[in-house]
Design a protein around this motif. Structure first.
Motif, PDB file in Angstrom:
ATOM      1  N   LYS A   1      13.097 -12.310   9.246  1.00 39.76           N
ATOM      2  CA  LYS A   1      11.541 -12.916   9.843  1.00 39.76           C
ATOM      3  C   LYS A   1      10.645 -13.654   8.660  1.00 39.76           C
ATOM      4  O   LYS A   1      10.242 -14.147   7.932  1.00 39.76           O
ATOM      5  CB  LYS A   1      11.020 -12.928  11.325  1.00 39.76           C
ATOM      6  CG  LYS A   1       9.959 -13.872  11.117  1.00 39.76           C
ATOM      7  CD  LYS A   1       8.770 -13.459  13.084  1.00 39.76           C
ATOM      8  CE  LYS A   1       8.928 -12.584  12.496  1.00 39.76           C
ATOM      9  NZ  LYS A   1       7.530 -12.141  11.359  1.00 39.76           N
ATOM     10  N   SER A   2      10.421 -12.008   7.952  1.00 42.69           N
ATOM     11  CA  SER A   2       9.202 -12.386   7.019  1.00 42.69           C
ATOM     12  C   SER A   2      10.542 -13.488   5.783  1.00 42.69           C
ATOM     13  O   SER A   2       9.312 -13.567   4.869  1.00 42.69           O
ATOM     14  CB  SER A   2       9.089 -10.628   6.418  1.00 42.69           C
ATOM     15  OG  SER A   2       7.911 -10.370   7.612  1.00 42.69           O
TER      16      SER A   2
ATOM     17  N   ALA B   1      10.124 -16.371   6.128  1.00 39.38           N
ATOM     18  CA  ALA B   1       9.095 -17.400   5.365  1.00 39.38           C
ATOM     19  C   ALA B   1       8.686 -17.113   4.538  1.00 39.38           C
ATOM     20  O   ALA B   1       8.203 -18.174   4.215  1.00 39.38           O
ATOM     21  CB  ALA B   1       7.459 -16.118   6.136  1.00 39.38           C
ATOM     22  N   GLU B   2       9.133 -16.178   3.502  1.00 47.42           N
ATOM     23  CA  GLU B   2       8.788 -16.134   2.535  1.00 47.42           C
ATOM     24  C   GLU B   2       9.487 -17.694   1.393  1.00 47.42           C
ATOM     25  O   GLU B   2       9.194 -18.190   0.721  1.00 47.42           O
ATOM     26  CB  GLU B   2       9.351 -14.906   1.752  1.00 47.42           C
ATOM     27  CG  GLU B   2       8.733 -15.210  -0.012  1.00 47.42           C
ATOM     28  CD  GLU B   2       7.434 -15.210   0.103  1.00 47.42           C
ATOM     29  OE1 GLU B   2       7.578 -15.950  -1.631  1.00 47.42           O
ATOM     30  OE2 GLU B   2       6.535 -15.098   0.444  1.00 47.42           O
TER      31      GLU B   2
ATOM     32  N   ASP C   1       1.293 -15.715   8.847  1.00 54.43           N
ATOM     33  CA  ASP C   1       1.300 -14.296   9.469  1.00 54.43           C
ATOM     34  C   ASP C   1       0.837 -14.124   9.522  1.00 54.43           C
ATOM     35  O   ASP C   1      -0.317 -13.352   9.632  1.00 54.43           O
ATOM     36  CB  ASP C   1       1.629 -13.872   7.593  1.00 54.43           C
ATOM     37  CG  ASP C   1       2.299 -12.555   7.745  1.00 54.43           C
ATOM     38  OD1 ASP C   1       2.675 -12.215   9.473  1.00 54.43           O
ATOM     39  OD2 ASP C   1       3.194 -11.963   6.855  1.00 54.43           O
TER      40      ASP C   1
ATOM     41  N   ASP D   1       1.734 -11.025  11.098  1.00 54.66           N
ATOM     42  CA  ASP D   1       0.933  -9.723  11.473  1.00 54.66           C
ATOM     43  C   ASP D   1       0.232  -9.650  10.314  1.00 54.66           C
ATOM     44  O   ASP D   1      -0.483  -8.036  10.157  1.00 54.66           O
ATOM     45  CB  ASP D   1       2.802  -9.099  10.537  1.00 54.66           C
ATOM     46  CG  ASP D   1       3.558  -8.652  11.342  1.00 54.66           C
ATOM     47  OD1 ASP D   1       3.106  -8.170  12.796  1.00 54.66           O
ATOM     48  OD2 ASP D   1       4.747  -8.616  11.678  1.00 54.66           O
ATOM     49  N   ALA D   2       0.139 -10.477   9.061  1.00 54.24           N
ATOM     50  CA  ALA D   2      -1.290 -10.150   7.631  1.00 54.24           C
ATOM     51  C   ALA D   2      -1.901  -9.869   8.418  1.00 54.24           C
ATOM     52  O   ALA D   2      -2.717  -9.302   8.280  1.00 54.24           O
ATOM     53  CB  ALA D   2      -0.377 -10.786   6.693  1.00 54.24           C
TER      54      ALA D   2
ATOM     55  N   ASP E   1       3.938 -17.968  11.468  1.00 56.74           N
ATOM     56  CA  ASP E   1       5.030 -16.793  11.315  1.00 56.74           C
ATOM     57  C   ASP E   1       4.532 -16.200  12.599  1.00 56.74           C
ATOM     58  O   ASP E   1       3.745 -15.361  12.227  1.00 56.74           O
ATOM     59  CB  ASP E   1       4.965 -16.032  10.395  1.00 56.74           C
ATOM     60  CG  ASP E   1       6.379 -14.991   9.980  1.00 56.74           C
ATOM     61  OD1 ASP E   1       6.437 -13.779  10.951  1.00 56.74           O
ATOM     62  OD2 ASP E   1       5.962 -14.329   8.521  1.00 56.74           O
TER      63      ASP E   1
END
Length: 200
Positions: A15-16, A19-20, A31, A33-34, A109
């Motif tokens: 997933k990350s 997203a990038e 994000d 999580d961020a 995300d």
């Protein structure tokens, strides 16, 4: 109006990295999580320390200690989520307001998008996937990961097949970065010019 694409996928699915890819192609990404990491170093820390004494040090949440306090305990996890989720939602709303006038498409995300009903805040859902063997190999390569921890994480996540069944788009990350980028570009082409349906 900005079209909001929810990006999700179980642990180890890529997933990350996906997203990038969106970021590299000029799509603003929020994000979750961020946002949680930042909140753990900021305004969420005193709230979490009050609920889970001993999990904050030097003004920041110790994620290992917090994990020990909540992992495998549904009631404690729910208690943590009741603190963190509203704060993350505020950050998300601020992000969408900020880019509303300039971005035709934005990506949210969110790891547990479908598990928490977050798809209702999106115009479409993209699920990132990979075969179970690939997923396990990726996750077990992470420092400190154990079978017990991995299995506990999987138990709180919706099965991959169910996520894919509920998705508008699926990206398979098991075929390499170039293939994933091709899939993302195809999704962008599909969504080009499509208006969003939600108010920000």
């Amino acid at each position: 109006m900005t079209f909001v694409l929810g990006l999700t996928g179980s642990i180890g699915m890529g997933k990350s990295a996906t997203a990038e890819l969106f970021r590299r192609l000029g799509v603003p990404v929020h994000d979750a999580d961020a946002a949680v990491h930042a909140l753990y170093r900021g305004r969420a820390a005193p709230l979490i320390e009050k609920a889970f004494p001993g999990t904050v040090a030097g003004g920041a949440v110790d994620r290992r200690k917090l994990g020990q306090a909540v992992l495998g305990d549904a009631a404690q996890l729910k208690r943590l989520e009741s603190i963190v989720h509203p704060l993350v939602r505020e950050e998300e709303d601020n992000f969408l307001r900020t880019i509303a006038a300039t971005a035709p498409l934005a990506v949210l995300d969110i790891p547990l998008l479908l598990e928490t009903g977050g798809e209702t805040r999106c115009d479409a859902v993209l699920v990132v996937t990979a075969p179970a063997a690939v997923q396990r190999a990726r996750v077990m390569a992470r420092p400190g990961m154990t079978d017990e921890t991995f299995d506990a994480i999987l138990r709180k996540q919706m099965p991959d097949a169910q996520k894919r069944a509920r998705a508008h788009f699926v990206v398979d990350t098991s075929r390499g970065f170039a293939s994933a980028e091709t899939q993302v570009r195809s999704i962008l082409a599909c969504l080009a010019g499509r208006p969003g349906r939600r108010d920000v």
